[in-house]
Design a protein around this motif. Sequence first.
Motif, PDB file in Angstrom:
ATOM      1  N   PHE A 176       0.826  -1.204   0.000  1.00 36.76           N
ATOM      2  CA  PHE A 176       0.000   0.000   0.000  1.00 36.76           C
ATOM      3  C   PHE A 176       0.867   1.263   0.000  1.00 36.76           C
ATOM      4  CE2 PHE A 176      -3.543  -2.600   2.122  1.00 36.76           C
ATOM      5  CZ  PHE A 176      -4.228  -2.742   0.920  1.00 36.76           C
ATOM      6  N   GLN A 177       1.958   1.235   0.731  1.00 38.66           N
ATOM      7  CA  GLN A 177       2.880   2.371   0.759  1.00 38.66           C
ATOM      8  C   GLN A 177       3.384   2.695  -0.642  1.00 38.66           C
ATOM      9  OE1 GLN A 177       6.825   1.592   2.381  1.00 38.66           O
ATOM     10  NE2 GLN A 177       6.723   3.500   3.570  1.00 38.66           N
ATOM     11  N   ALA A 178       3.734   1.648  -1.411  1.00 38.51           N
ATOM     12  CA  ALA A 178       4.212   1.854  -2.771  1.00 38.51           C
ATOM     13  C   ALA A 178       3.105   2.397  -3.676  1.00 38.51           C
ATOM     14  CB  ALA A 178       4.750   0.534  -3.336  1.00 38.51           C
ATOM     15  N   GLN A 179       1.883   1.921  -3.499  1.00 37.92           N
ATOM     16  CA  GLN A 179       0.763   2.426  -4.296  1.00 37.92           C
ATOM     17  C   GLN A 179       0.521   3.906  -4.021  1.00 37.92           C
ATOM     18  OE1 GLN A 179      -2.574  -0.095  -3.381  1.00 37.92           O
ATOM     19  NE2 GLN A 179      -1.827  -1.820  -4.605  1.00 37.92           N
ATOM     20  N   LEU A 180       0.575   4.288  -2.755  1.00 40.06           N
ATOM     21  CA  LEU A 180       0.366   5.695  -2.398  1.00 40.06           C
ATOM     22  C   LEU A 180       1.472   6.583  -2.961  1.00 40.06           C
ATOM     23  CD1 LEU A 180      -0.786   5.247   1.317  1.00 40.06           C
ATOM     24  CD2 LEU A 180      -2.223   5.737  -0.663  1.00 40.06           C
ATOM     25  N   ALA A 181       2.697   6.064  -2.945  1.00 37.07           N
ATOM     26  CA  ALA A 181       3.836   6.835  -3.450  1.00 37.07           C
ATOM     27  C   ALA A 181       3.675   7.149  -4.939  1.00 37.07           C
ATOM     28  CB  ALA A 181       5.136   6.073  -3.213  1.00 37.07           C
ATOM     29  N   GLU A 182       2.990   6.291  -5.675  1.00 36.27           N
ATOM     30  CA  GLU A 182       2.826   6.481  -7.113  1.00 36.27           C
ATOM     31  C   GLU A 182       1.968   7.695  -7.453  1.00 36.27           C
ATOM     32  OE1 GLU A 182       1.295   2.865  -8.698  1.00 36.27           O
ATOM     33  OE2 GLU A 182       3.162   1.742  -8.388  1.00 36.27           O
ATOM     34  N   VAL A 183       1.184   8.188  -6.491  1.00 35.02           N
ATOM     35  CA  VAL A 183       0.337   9.356  -6.770  1.00 35.02           C
ATOM     36  C   VAL A 183       0.819  10.602  -6.046  1.00 35.02           C
ATOM     37  CG1 VAL A 183      -1.671   7.893  -7.177  1.00 35.02           C
ATOM     38  CG2 VAL A 183      -1.307   8.875  -4.901  1.00 35.02           C
ATOM     39  N   GLY A 184       1.856  10.478  -5.216  1.00 37.66           N
ATOM     40  CA  GLY A 184       2.359  11.638  -4.495  1.00 37.66           C
ATOM     41  C   GLY A 184       1.951  11.683  -3.039  1.00 37.66           C
ATOM     42  N   ILE A 185       1.811  10.511  -2.424  1.00 37.49           N
ATOM     43  CA  ILE A 185       1.543  10.431  -0.991  1.00 37.49           C
ATOM     44  C   ILE A 185       2.708   9.687  -0.350  1.00 37.49           C
ATOM     45  CG2 ILE A 185       0.017   9.535   0.818  1.00 37.49           C
ATOM     46  CD1 ILE A 185      -2.296   9.729  -1.201  1.00 37.49           C
ATOM     47  N   LYS A 186       3.399  10.350   0.549  1.00 34.84           N
ATOM     48  CA  LYS A 186       4.552   9.764   1.231  1.00 34.84           C
ATOM     49  C   LYS A 186       4.094   9.242   2.591  1.00 34.84           C
ATOM     50  CE  LYS A 186       9.211  10.793   2.946  1.00 34.84           C
ATOM     51  NZ  LYS A 186      10.225  11.874   3.113  1.00 34.84           N
ATOM     52  N   ALA A 187       3.946   7.930   2.688  1.00 33.60           N
ATOM     53  CA  ALA A 187       3.454   7.297   3.916  1.00 33.60           C
ATOM     54  C   ALA A 187       4.607   6.609   4.631  1.00 33.60           C
ATOM     55  CB  ALA A 187       2.366   6.280   3.586  1.00 33.60           C
ATOM     56  N   THR A 188       4.783   6.933   5.897  1.00 35.13           N
ATOM     57  CA  THR A 188       5.820   6.322   6.728  1.00 35.13           C
ATOM     58  C   THR A 188       5.176   5.260   7.610  1.00 35.13           C
ATOM     59  OG1 THR A 188       7.072   8.392   6.770  1.00 35.13           O
ATOM     60  CG2 THR A 188       7.622   6.733   8.439  1.00 35.13           C
ATOM     61  N   ILE A 189       5.558   4.003   7.392  1.00 33.54           N
ATOM     62  CA  ILE A 189       4.932   2.894   8.115  1.00 33.54           C
ATOM     63  C   ILE A 189       5.468   2.816   9.539  1.00 33.54           C
ATOM     64  CG2 ILE A 189       4.679   0.387   8.217  1.00 33.54           C
ATOM     65  CD1 ILE A 189       4.805   0.341   5.182  1.00 33.54           C
ATOM     66  N   GLU A 190       4.559   2.650  10.492  1.00 35.80           N
ATOM     67  CA  GLU A 190       4.912   2.395  11.883  1.00 35.80           C
ATOM     68  C   GLU A 190       4.193   1.124  12.327  1.00 35.80           C
ATOM     69  OE1 GLU A 190       4.715   5.736  14.579  1.00 35.80           O
ATOM     70  OE2 GLU A 190       4.702   7.148  12.888  1.00 35.80           O
ATOM     71  N   ILE A 191       4.959   0.138  12.800  1.00 39.30           N
ATOM     72  CA  ILE A 191       4.415  -1.153  13.200  1.00 39.30           C
ATOM     73  C   ILE A 191       4.332  -1.211  14.722  1.00 39.30           C
ATOM     74  CG2 ILE A 191       4.720  -3.656  13.105  1.00 39.30           C
ATOM     75  CD1 ILE A 191       4.251  -2.523  10.393  1.00 39.30           C
ATOM     76  N   MET A 192       3.210  -1.716  15.246  1.00 43.11           N
ATOM     77  CA  MET A 192       3.043  -1.816  16.699  1.00 43.11           C
ATOM     78  C   MET A 192       2.015  -2.893  17.015  1.00 43.11           C
ATOM     79  SD  MET A 192       1.102   1.855  17.015  1.00 43.11           S
ATOM     80  CE  MET A 192       2.254   2.513  15.809  1.00 43.11           C
ATOM     81  N   ASP A 193       1.966  -3.325  18.277  1.00 43.26           N
ATOM     82  CA  ASP A 193       0.960  -4.301  18.671  1.00 43.26           C
ATOM     83  C   ASP A 193      -0.413  -3.632  18.688  1.00 43.26           C
ATOM     84  OD1 ASP A 193       0.159  -3.567  21.635  1.00 43.26           O
ATOM     85  OD2 ASP A 193       2.337  -3.395  21.540  1.00 43.26           O
ATOM     86  N   ILE A 194      -1.467  -4.456  18.706  1.00 38.94           N
ATOM     87  CA  ILE A 194      -2.813  -3.929  18.556  1.00 38.94           C
ATOM     88  C   ILE A 194      -3.213  -3.005  19.707  1.00 38.94           C
ATOM     89  CG2 ILE A 194      -3.849  -5.984  19.609  1.00 38.94           C
ATOM     90  CD1 ILE A 194      -5.353  -3.715  16.847  1.00 38.94           C
ATOM     91  N   GLY A 195      -2.776  -3.315  20.934  1.00 33.99           N
ATOM     92  CA  GLY A 195      -3.096  -2.440  22.054  1.00 33.99           C
ATOM     93  C   GLY A 195      -2.483  -1.064  21.880  1.00 33.99           C
ATOM     94  N   SER A 196      -1.226  -1.034  21.439  1.00 30.75           N
ATOM     95  CA  SER A 196      -0.547   0.248  21.199  1.00 30.75           C
ATOM     96  C   SER A 196      -1.195   0.995  20.038  1.00 30.75           C
ATOM     97  CB  SER A 196       0.935   0.009  20.909  1.00 30.75           C
ATOM     98  OG  SER A 196       1.577  -0.597  22.007  1.00 30.75           O
ATOM     99  N   LEU A 197      -1.627   0.244  19.022  1.00 32.75           N
ATOM    100  CA  LEU A 197      -2.275   0.894  17.884  1.00 32.75           C
ATOM    101  C   LEU A 197      -3.573   1.563  18.304  1.00 32.75           C
ATOM    102  CD1 LEU A 197      -2.473   1.417  14.809  1.00 32.75           C
ATOM    103  CD2 LEU A 197      -3.713  -0.735  14.636  1.00 32.75           C
ATOM    104  N   ASN A 198      -4.394   0.862  19.079  1.00 32.99           N
ATOM    105  CA  ASN A 198      -5.654   1.455  19.523  1.00 32.99           C
ATOM    106  C   ASN A 198      -5.426   2.749  20.294  1.00 32.99           C
ATOM    107  OD1 ASN A 198      -7.341  -0.516  18.417  1.00 32.99           O
ATOM    108  ND2 ASN A 198      -7.171  -1.837  20.205  1.00 32.99           N
ATOM    109  N   ALA A 199      -4.429   2.734  21.189  1.00 34.22           N
ATOM    110  CA  ALA A 199      -4.123   3.936  21.971  1.00 34.22           C
ATOM    111  C   ALA A 199      -3.582   5.056  21.080  1.00 34.22           C
ATOM    112  CB  ALA A 199      -3.112   3.589  23.067  1.00 34.22           C
ATOM    113  N   ARG A 200      -2.738   4.688  20.123  1.00 34.72           N
ATOM    114  CA  ARG A 200      -2.135   5.690  19.243  1.00 34.72           C
ATOM    115  C   ARG A 200      -3.187   6.337  18.336  1.00 34.72           C
ATOM    116  NH1 ARG A 200       2.806   6.313  16.576  1.00 34.72           N
ATOM    117  NH2 ARG A 200       2.644   8.169  15.247  1.00 34.72           N
ATOM    118  N   VAL A 201      -4.118   5.543  17.833  1.00 31.13           N
ATOM    119  CA  VAL A 201      -5.156   6.098  16.965  1.00 31.13           C
ATOM    120  C   VAL A 201      -5.969   7.150  17.710  1.00 31.13           C
ATOM    121  CG1 VAL A 201      -7.304   5.562  15.757  1.00 31.13           C
ATOM    122  CG2 VAL A 201      -5.311   4.095  15.453  1.00 31.13           C
ATOM    123  N   ARG A 202      -6.338   6.843  18.933  1.00 31.40           N
ATOM    124  CA  ARG A 202      -7.089   7.839  19.708  1.00 31.40           C
ATOM    125  C   ARG A 202      -6.240   9.081  19.962  1.00 31.40           C
ATOM    126  NH1 ARG A 202     -10.968   6.984  24.982  1.00 31.40           N
ATOM    127  NH2 ARG A 202     -11.153   9.180  25.530  1.00 31.40           N
TER     128      ARG A 202
END
Length: 515
Positions: free
Chosen positions: A374-400
């Motif tokens: 998905f990062q590569a697909q976004l880059a093709e149109v001019g969206i620079k996405a930086t991937i951050e990987i985390m466990d689901i509990g950390s993701l839920n907290a980070r999204v909020r």
Amino acid sequence: MNRLALKQTAAALGAVFALAGPATAEDIVWARYGDIDSLDPHRATSTLSLQVWSLMYDTLLAMDAEGNPVPHFAKSWTANDAGTEYTFNLEGGVMCHDGTPLDANDVKYTIDAAFDETTPSLTKGSWGPITAAEVIDPLTIKLTLESPFVAMIPFLADSFSSIICDTNGEGFGTTTAIGSGPWKLVSWTKGDRLVFEKNADYTNFGKLADNPGAPYEDGLIITVVPEPQARYAALTTGEVHIAEPPFDDVPAIKDSGELDIIVAENTGQNVFWEFAVHRPPFNDVRARLAVAHATDAATAISLIYGDLSIPENCPISRGVFGNDQDFCAQYRPAYDPEKSKELLAELGYSMDKPLETALLVWTGGNRQKLGEVFQAQLAEVGIKATIEIMDIGSLNARVRQENENTEGTTGSMDMMTWSWYDPDILYALWHTPGAYRGYTSPELDAILDETRVLTDPDARKAKVQEAMKYLLENAIHVPLYTPGWEWVFAVRPEVEGFKVAPFVYPIFSDIKIGG
């Protein structure tokens, strides 16, 4: 992985198992990529947690093979004409794991805890507008609602409504948990393993198991093994009986015939894009639509998962009431990179001046590889996405946290996953204040309010589809795929009777381990 590497991995894993304590011949061992968040059903929302609660606790109702609610601890129930009072008649003789009776007092205790003013359940809204839980007698309980709520009955068949025995005290949720389900908790070593013993007194009234009583095997160990190749190695040596295999190896495993491969169906799972909409750039619908039009989900999931997952057009998953792929396809932004570039240009972005955003992804299930596609697909149109990987509990907290941050111009988006058995998931996610304090609006709130009170199925379906149309046209909830993703199970040949119920609930009561 070659045979030598496989043996070396198995040897290393064996050392880990030895340090943690060996399994007995009567123990079923299930290896998963991650751990539960809590033993308390009010304190977590992850599928990893739900699966464990279904083993430890009973629910008033259960789900049949099609995901419909059926009697369980509640052998029958009635409702008044207004749909605001429900009376449940309970099975007698059911015991909690500590030897105390499970009765209407425990149901009231559970519901009161869900609505506690200081520490309410994370899924309080999904219980509906319950104003009172009244014990009529030990085997009868009446629930009073402020207004009709059609999603309450299916909710009472899900593990979010697990009945907590009222003898639970200090340490509940972290070190102790008393339920009445087929498996008793022995211990939880966080980040490592859960150990259970069978509940010899268990009676199954409605859950999807052929076995009407206690599990056939004496114990169950659920161990955390994050590395896919380590799980596979443990399967080949017999250290583990059931585990998620490495996705890349699934075709070879199928061809070898050494292990059975079971892919969960009717998972209720929906993987989707969501955005931090309270600051630029995703406070503008054009930025969200640009991401949606730049995403070729079908190609991405084919590359990573093959035929183990399929694209999803709707904000609710296949098998859930209201899902209609043709209807949703009319409104879901289609893959169109040129349209994405046009929208970005309107916002002042280009290949030389890309839109920048964090892309939050949670661990397991080859999601990092999928995120990179998905990062590569976004880059093709001019969206620079930086991937951050985390466990689901950390993701839920980070999204909020990202949703509550209104400062700055760097965006945040995430590849979120929710599993639900009813379209009321849309209310949980998007009705004010929203599960993560994300996008909400009075117009959407009004639509979602109606989805909860309409008792005529056709009228409710029409209102659910109105909500989905709103979410899709505004690129608030951009569906990506469903249903298999990491819920692929490799099973050793000596394991008989393993099955997976709807909404990804593995059943262990029927398992017999042969020689």
